[in-house]
Motif scaffolding. Structure first.
Motif, PDB file in Angstrom:
ATOM      1  N   ALA A 307       7.042  -9.341   0.482  1.00 15.07           N
ATOM      2  CA  ALA A 307       6.378  -8.402   0.922  1.00 15.07           C
ATOM      3  C   ALA A 307       4.756  -8.356   1.161  1.00 15.07           C
ATOM      4  CB  ALA A 307       6.528  -6.947  -0.013  1.00 15.07           C
ATOM      5  N   ASN A 308       4.084  -7.717   1.780  1.00 17.69           N
ATOM      6  CA  ASN A 308       2.823  -7.942   2.251  1.00 17.69           C
ATOM      7  C   ASN A 308       1.712  -7.371   1.240  1.00 17.69           C
ATOM      8  OD1 ASN A 308       3.327  -9.865   4.241  1.00 17.69           O
ATOM      9  ND2 ASN A 308       3.470  -8.443   5.811  1.00 17.69           N
ATOM     10  N   GLU A 309       2.298  -6.486   0.393  1.00 13.08           N
ATOM     11  CA  GLU A 309       1.586  -5.931  -0.666  1.00 13.08           C
ATOM     12  C   GLU A 309       2.426  -5.934  -2.047  1.00 13.08           C
ATOM     13  OE1 GLU A 309       0.650  -2.102   0.715  1.00 13.08           O
ATOM     14  OE2 GLU A 309      -0.732  -2.511   2.169  1.00 13.08           O
ATOM     15  N   ALA A 310       1.592  -5.527  -2.920  1.00  8.71           N
ATOM     16  CA  ALA A 310       2.442  -5.670  -4.258  1.00  8.71           C
ATOM     17  C   ALA A 310       3.318  -4.413  -4.236  1.00  8.71           C
ATOM     18  CB  ALA A 310       1.105  -5.356  -5.459  1.00  8.71           C
ATOM     19  N   PHE A 311       4.237  -4.669  -5.010  1.00 12.05           N
ATOM     20  CA  PHE A 311       5.727  -3.864  -4.798  1.00 12.05           C
ATOM     21  C   PHE A 311       5.430  -2.406  -5.015  1.00 12.05           C
ATOM     22  CE2 PHE A 311       5.737  -4.927  -9.328  1.00 12.05           C
ATOM     23  CZ  PHE A 311       6.229  -3.766 -10.099  1.00 12.05           C
ATOM     24  N   TYR A 312       4.469  -1.949  -5.911  1.00  9.19           N
ATOM     25  CA  TYR A 312       4.354  -0.658  -6.389  1.00  9.19           C
ATOM     26  C   TYR A 312       3.613   0.055  -5.423  1.00  9.19           C
ATOM     27  CZ  TYR A 312       0.127  -2.895  -7.832  1.00  9.19           C
ATOM     28  OH  TYR A 312      -1.167  -3.612  -8.066  1.00  9.19           O
ATOM     29  N   LYS A 313       3.075  -0.722  -4.354  1.00  8.21           N
ATOM     30  CA  LYS A 313       2.504   0.128  -3.344  1.00  8.21           C
ATOM     31  C   LYS A 313       3.485   0.551  -2.179  1.00  8.21           C
ATOM     32  CE  LYS A 313      -1.897  -2.123  -3.569  1.00  8.21           C
ATOM     33  NZ  LYS A 313      -2.748  -3.225  -2.886  1.00  8.21           N
ATOM     34  N   GLY A 314       4.719   0.223  -2.385  1.00  9.08           N
ATOM     35  CA  GLY A 314       5.882   0.729  -1.567  1.00  9.08           C
ATOM     36  C   GLY A 314       5.924   0.272  -0.210  1.00  9.08           C
ATOM     37  N   ALA A 381      -1.854  -6.618  10.265  1.00  5.31           N
ATOM     38  CA  ALA A 381      -2.571  -7.692  10.759  1.00  5.31           C
ATOM     39  C   ALA A 381      -3.029  -8.946   9.698  1.00  5.31           C
ATOM     40  CB  ALA A 381      -4.078  -7.449  11.570  1.00  5.31           C
ATOM     41  N   LEU A 382      -2.727  -8.690   8.632  1.00  2.00           N
ATOM     42  CA  LEU A 382      -2.807  -9.737   7.478  1.00  2.00           C
ATOM     43  C   LEU A 382      -1.820 -10.843   7.522  1.00  2.00           C
ATOM     44  CD1 LEU A 382      -4.390  -7.594   4.426  1.00  2.00           C
ATOM     45  CD2 LEU A 382      -5.649  -9.114   6.139  1.00  2.00           C
ATOM     46  N   GLY A 383      -2.237 -12.023   7.936  1.00  2.00           N
ATOM     47  CA  GLY A 383      -1.264 -12.942   7.897  1.00  2.00           C
ATOM     48  C   GLY A 383      -0.807 -13.503   6.599  1.00  2.00           C
ATOM     49  N   ILE A 384      -1.747 -13.520   5.351  1.00  3.95           N
ATOM     50  CA  ILE A 384      -1.076 -14.057   4.209  1.00  3.95           C
ATOM     51  C   ILE A 384      -1.368 -12.665   3.172  1.00  3.95           C
ATOM     52  CG2 ILE A 384      -1.866 -15.804   2.378  1.00  3.95           C
ATOM     53  CD1 ILE A 384      -1.007 -17.094   4.886  1.00  3.95           C
ATOM     54  N   LEU A 385      -0.653 -12.299   2.842  1.00  2.73           N
ATOM     55  CA  LEU A 385      -0.325 -11.432   1.809  1.00  2.73           C
ATOM     56  C   LEU A 385       0.969 -11.218   0.699  1.00  2.73           C
ATOM     57  CD1 LEU A 385      -1.766  -8.203   3.408  1.00  2.73           C
ATOM     58  CD2 LEU A 385      -2.815  -9.355   1.486  1.00  2.73           C
ATOM     59  N   GLY A 386       1.749 -10.709   0.606  1.00  8.10           N
ATOM     60  CA  GLY A 386       2.460 -10.958  -0.482  1.00  8.10           C
ATOM     61  C   GLY A 386       3.904 -10.754  -0.839  1.00  8.10           C
ATOM     62  N   PHE A 387       4.493 -10.490  -1.776  1.00  5.98           N
ATOM     63  CA  PHE A 387       5.812 -10.127  -2.423  1.00  5.98           C
ATOM     64  C   PHE A 387       5.879  -9.102  -3.104  1.00  5.98           C
ATOM     65  CE2 PHE A 387       8.831 -11.054  -5.708  1.00  5.98           C
ATOM     66  CZ  PHE A 387       9.940 -10.659  -4.814  1.00  5.98           C
ATOM     67  N   GLY A 388       6.761  -8.173  -3.336  1.00  4.34           N
ATOM     68  CA  GLY A 388       6.516  -7.155  -4.081  1.00  4.34           C
ATOM     69  C   GLY A 388       7.165  -7.617  -5.720  1.00  4.34           C
ATOM     70  N   ALA A 389       8.433  -7.654  -5.669  1.00  6.86           N
ATOM     71  CA  ALA A 389       9.335  -7.950  -6.694  1.00  6.86           C
ATOM     72  C   ALA A 389      10.503  -8.171  -6.285  1.00  6.86           C
ATOM     73  CB  ALA A 389       8.902  -7.213  -8.104  1.00  6.86           C
TER      74      ALA A 389
END
Length: 401
Positions: A307-314, A381-389
């Motif tokens: 995911a493109n943000e930490a998981f707890y952000k939903g 529009a952020l190409g590099i972000l993340g994974f939640g869990a």
């Protein structure tokens, strides 16, 4: 997959050492297509010698050995035989192996743990990796299924599974102090790759990569990843590495993707290169919660973020990033149908196949993405972000030593 590693929730500034934020023009819808749907906690992907795509489903748990979930302490989780291997052949989707062990949140069947990955050797033999750990109770269940925490050789003609490596027992013998709250061995082999007659396995729960010969001999630990640290103005916070994907590079070195444990520091996940002597160095950084990686025939490396943000952000929109041999990065897809992304593989057609919605039952998909064309990015529009869990805790489970 694992239970959430407890850690203070504090964050350093978000950094992207090589991150590229780029604008892309809308692409035709045919550039991304759904080739499999309705999957239960979809995970690993691999093409067989006949060109068929094989997909592992971690399943939806069951109704046995229900206890407090170690990923969601306010919920119950139960064990069953709902895991499967699905094949896509000539456009037809069919479960070809069933009754595999599965652990999942009850009654929804979310955050399933079970059949994690599938790979083929050069001779066309199939191997299946089942995650979690067999534990003190699961080995004696009346489930009539394979154990958790083992690598198996698969006979698709008979449906028989032959154990190659009992990873849980190996981990327990090496360090019996790492246990889950229910007394099971703290272990979660998540993915693997095969080179020659050797399998290389990422154990997300133990923060290490193991190897074993395909005849079952010489199971050993190649590299252990130590805890890492972020520094805030007020404190230093340690978090676990949590290795996920494993790939063999054009240079024959091992490349390992990193999820990172709680507090999920954004921009701190790496891709490691592991030398023959077991020394790991950072090959690429600036990611957030990677789940898998793979090289194509041209030497491009593809990295997958859950995911493109930490998981707890939903927000569970995921990203697929291409890293060229010269280090240039390009986001092939961010959001736009890619979410909770759990695994990828490169097809014989050169396309990238990605498991999407991998933390939930009934709606898991496999997407085909054409790397030759740009695809519209999500509104972030952020190409590099993340994974939640992976189902929040699926990958993260390890008790602190």
């Amino acid at each position: 997959m694992s239970f959430l590693k407890k850690s203070a929730f504090s964050f350093a500034a978000l950094t992207f050492c090589f991150a590229v934020i780029s604008e892309t023009k809308p692409a035709a819808a045919t550039m991304v297509s759904v080739i499999a749907d309705g999957l239960d906690n979809v995970r690993g992907l691999s093409f067989g010698p006949d060109g068929s795509l094989y997909i592992t489903e971690a399943g939806v748990g069951g109704d046995q050995f229900c206890s407090t979930s170690f990923t969601m302490p306010d919920r119950q989780a139960c064990v069953g035989i709902s895991g499967a291997v699905t094949r896509i052949k000539d456009g037809k989707q069919e479960r070809v192996i069933t009754n595999l062990p599965s652990w999942a949140i009850s009654p929804t069947g979310g955050q399933g743990i079970g059949a994690n990955d599938i790979q083929f050797d050069a001779a066309g033999n199939a191997y299946l990796l089942i995650g979690l750990s067999s534990g003190v109770n699961y080995n004696n269940t009346p489930l009539n299924s394979p154990n958790f925490g083992e690598l198996y050789k698969v006979d698709f003609n008979t449906g028989a599974l032959t154990s190659i490596a009992d990873i849980s027992s190996y981990e327990f013998a090496k360090d019996p102090t790492v246990l889950l709250p229910n007394g099971a061995v703290g272990s979660n082999p998540y993915s693997f790759t095969i080179e020659g007659d050797t399998a290389y396995i990422a154990n997300a729960n133990r923060n290490e990569v193991l190897s074993v010969n395909l005849d079952g001999s010489n199971l050993k630990t190649l590299v252990e990843f130590p805890d890492q640290t972020i520094t805030t103005p007020t404190q230093e916070i340690k978090y676990q590495a949590v290795p996920t994907g494993v790939a063999i590079g054009p240079d024959k070195a091992l490349y390992i993707s990193q999820l990172t444990g709680v507090p999920i520091p954004e921009g701190k996940a790496n891709i490691f290169r592991v030398r023959e002597d077991g020394k790991a160095t950072v090959y690429a950084d600036g990611f957030t919660q990677l789940t898998d990686l793979a090289f194509d025939t041209e030497g491009n490396l593809y990295a997958l973020q859950f995911a493109n943000e930490a998981f707890y952000k939903g927000n569970f929109d995921g990203s697929l990033i291409q890293i060229a041999p010269d280090g240039t990065r390009r986001t092939l897809l961010s959001g736009n149908g890619l979410e909770s992304a759990t695994a990828l593989t490169i097809g014989p057609d050169g396309a990238v196949y990605v498991s999407s919605k991998g933390d939930r039952p009934k709606v898991g998909q496999v997407l085909r993405i054409d790397p030759k064309a740009k695809v519209p990015e999500s509104s972030s529009a952020l190409g590099i972000l993340g994974f939640g869990a992976l189902g929040v805790g699926s990958l993260l489970a390890r008790k602190r030593r």
